[in-house]
Scaffold this motif. Structure first.
Motif, short mmCIF file in Angstrom:
data_model
loop_
_atom_site.label_atom_id
_atom_site.label_comp_id
_atom_site.label_asym_id
_atom_site.label_seq_id
_atom_site.Cartn_x
_atom_site.Cartn_y
_atom_site.Cartn_z
N ILE A 1 71.59 33.34 -10.65
CA ILE A 1 72.68 32.96 -11.56
C ILE A 1 72.36 33.48 -12.95
O ILE A 1 71.29 33.20 -13.50
CB ILE A 1 72.86 31.42 -11.61
CG1 ILE A 1 73.10 30.85 -10.20
CG2 ILE A 1 74.02 31.05 -12.55
CD1 ILE A 1 73.18 29.32 -10.15
N GLY B 1 76.12 26.48 -14.26
CA GLY B 1 75.04 26.96 -13.40
C GLY B 1 74.29 25.78 -12.78
O GLY B 1 73.85 25.85 -11.63
N ILE C 1 67.54 31.24 -11.94
CA ILE C 1 68.35 31.35 -13.15
C ILE C 1 67.78 32.45 -14.04
O ILE C 1 66.55 32.53 -14.22
CB ILE C 1 68.29 30.00 -13.95
CG1 ILE C 1 68.77 28.83 -13.10
CG2 ILE C 1 69.06 30.10 -15.27
CD1 ILE C 1 70.21 28.89 -12.70
N THR D 1 75.45 35.85 -9.27
CA THR D 1 76.72 35.44 -9.83
C THR D 1 76.52 35.08 -11.30
O THR D 1 75.40 35.13 -11.80
CB THR D 1 77.35 34.29 -9.02
OG1 THR D 1 78.70 34.08 -9.49
CG2 THR D 1 76.58 32.98 -9.18
N GLU E 1 77.51 32.31 -14.59
CA GLU E 1 78.02 30.97 -14.88
C GLU E 1 78.69 30.92 -16.25
O GLU E 1 79.19 29.89 -16.65
CB GLU E 1 76.92 29.91 -14.72
CG GLU E 1 75.83 29.92 -15.76
CD GLU E 1 76.06 28.96 -16.91
OE1 GLU E 1 76.38 27.79 -16.67
OE2 GLU E 1 75.88 29.39 -18.07
N ARG F 1 84.72 32.15 -13.54
CA ARG F 1 83.65 31.20 -13.17
C ARG F 1 84.31 29.84 -12.92
O ARG F 1 85.49 29.67 -13.22
CB ARG F 1 82.66 31.06 -14.34
CG ARG F 1 83.41 30.79 -15.64
CD ARG F 1 82.55 30.45 -16.80
NE ARG F 1 83.30 30.42 -18.04
CZ ARG F 1 84.09 29.46 -18.45
NH1 ARG F 1 84.26 28.37 -17.69
NH2 ARG F 1 84.75 29.52 -19.60
#
Ligand code: AMP
Length: 386
Positions: free
Chosen positions: A15, A22, A38, A77, A79, A275
């Motif tokens: 993320i 997130g 992260i 992805t 966030e 998002r």
């Protein structure tokens, strides 16, 4: 890299960004048995980092740090949308990035977003792009007053915006935007603000949560009512607009579209968020498949779940004002002991004023009943600025 590869637990979801969106995705992913990593330019221990298996704390242009992150994740992805484009491109060249760089690049910048909407014939407030004072003067002459000027890049929660009223001096207004691109929009005398949160999977199938009603307080979302108190005709328009945006962007993941409803019953797109969205938080407690679970499914190449809402709900944001001081916790008893309320806190250390610290979801027989309960809880919790 853009393919349709599917991932199952214990694959690692990477993320970009370390905030509460997130965090809630990480909670969902870890519950399913995925691993979560992260990458953030925030300090260690950020809201998402607290839940992740591991985090990298580095600048988004630190390619060495990105390399070590990417080597250990399967799919990536975002966030939040304000990830520098060079970082998005770097990631997309190496791992599946869902949503793709183009969708984030388009929606992270108001000018590109508006031009995208225009190119797709998606209704939005009439606008003009301006780069200097002369441009602003021409735009205001063309669009009329009142209107609103917004910075093209990095605006959120009403930041980087100025309303131009009948008396506003354009030179004064422009001094706050000097050196930037800005979008000037006609003022929309809306009767309601709504949003639609939904997801689009890698196979192009979509699932939308219903239309919700958003009430802002000084530009920050205060409450969301789900469902919105709108007619079926408005609902139909709003859902169709979400579909047009999602298809136009070839979107993969969870996406929100914020809209204005006019007195004439027209729906106009205001903003796109690539998002999950604050107005979709109620889905955690009130829907079969919440917005983060949908994001997880879309990002991992799985089919989407049912977005069906099983109870009317209201989401109430908890800003820093609710904390008696930046470091002292409120007494949560009224929420924790309420039969139909759920407390969500984001693990932020300092309760700064106007900062989103958490939210409460209240379920009820109707959205109005849930709103009345939410307002009661809001009153009981109090505010340090009241
Ligand atoms: P935004 O950052 O674009 O989402 O704008 C923040 C808030 O400002 C919106 O939720 C609206 O309440 C208000 N706003 C923004 N643009 C307009 C507009 N063109 N007309 C009327 N109100 C607006």
């Amino acid at each position: 890299m853009s393919d349709k590869t599917a991932f199952q637990p214990p694959a690692t979801i990477g993320i970009l960004g370390g905030g509460q969106l997130g965090r809630m995705l990480a909670l969902e992913a870890r519950r399913c048995g995925y691993r979560v990593a992260i990458f953030t330019d925030e300090a260690t221990g950020c809201p998402a980092g607290q839940i992740a298996d591991w985090e990298v704390n580095a600048r988004y242009d630190d390619t060495e740090a990105l390399d070590s992150f990417l080597a250990r994740v399967d799919v990536v992805t975002v966030e939040f949308e304000n990830i520098p484009d060079a970082c998005l491109s770097y990631v997309e060249a190496r791992k599946p990035l869902r949503p793709g760089r183009n969708a984030v690049f388009t929606t992270q910048h108001r000018e590109r977003e508006k031009l995208f909407l225009r190119s797709q014939n998606i209704p939005c407030a009439p606008f003009q792009i301006v780069e200097d004072l002369a441009g602003l003067e021409r735009a205001v002459a063309g669009l009329g007053r009142p209107c609103v000027v917004k910075t093209a890049a990095f605006g959120y929660d009403g930041k980087g915006q100025a309303k131009i009223g009948p008396e506003s001096e354009l030179a004064d207004v422009w001094s706050g935007f000097e050196g930037h691109h800005a979008v000037v929009e006609q003022w929309v005398p809306f009767v309601m603000e709504v949003s639609v949160v939904g997801a689009r999977a890698v196979d192009g199938s979509t699932a939308t949560h219903g239309v919700v009603e958003n009430i802002h307080d000084r530009h920050i979302l205060d409450v969301t009512l789900a469902p919105a108190r709108v007619t079926p005709a408005i609902e139909k328009q709003a859902l169709a607009l979400w579909e047009s945006v999602a298809q136009g962007l070839q979107y993969v993941g969870t996406m929100a579209v914020e809209m204005f409803v006019t007195a004439e019953g027209k729906v106009l797109v205001n903003e796109i968020a690539p998002r999950p969205h604050n107005s979709g938080h109620y889905t955690i407690d009130a829907c079969v498949t919440n917005q983060f679970q949908q994001q997880l499914r879309a990002v991992t190449g799985q089919k989407l779940g049912s977005p069906r809402q099983h109870s009317p709900a209201v989401m109430l944001n908890l800003l820093g004002e609710v904390w008696p001081s930046e470091t002292r916790q409120p007494d949560w008893t009224p929420v924790l002991s309420h039969p139909e309320a759920k407390l969500h806190l984001y693990g932020k250390q300092l309760a700064k004023l106007r900062r989103k610290m958490g939210h409460i979801t209240v379920l009820g027989a109707t959205a109005d009943a849930a709103l009345a309960e939410a307002r009661k809880l809001q009153g009981l919790l109090g505010s340090r600025t009241a």
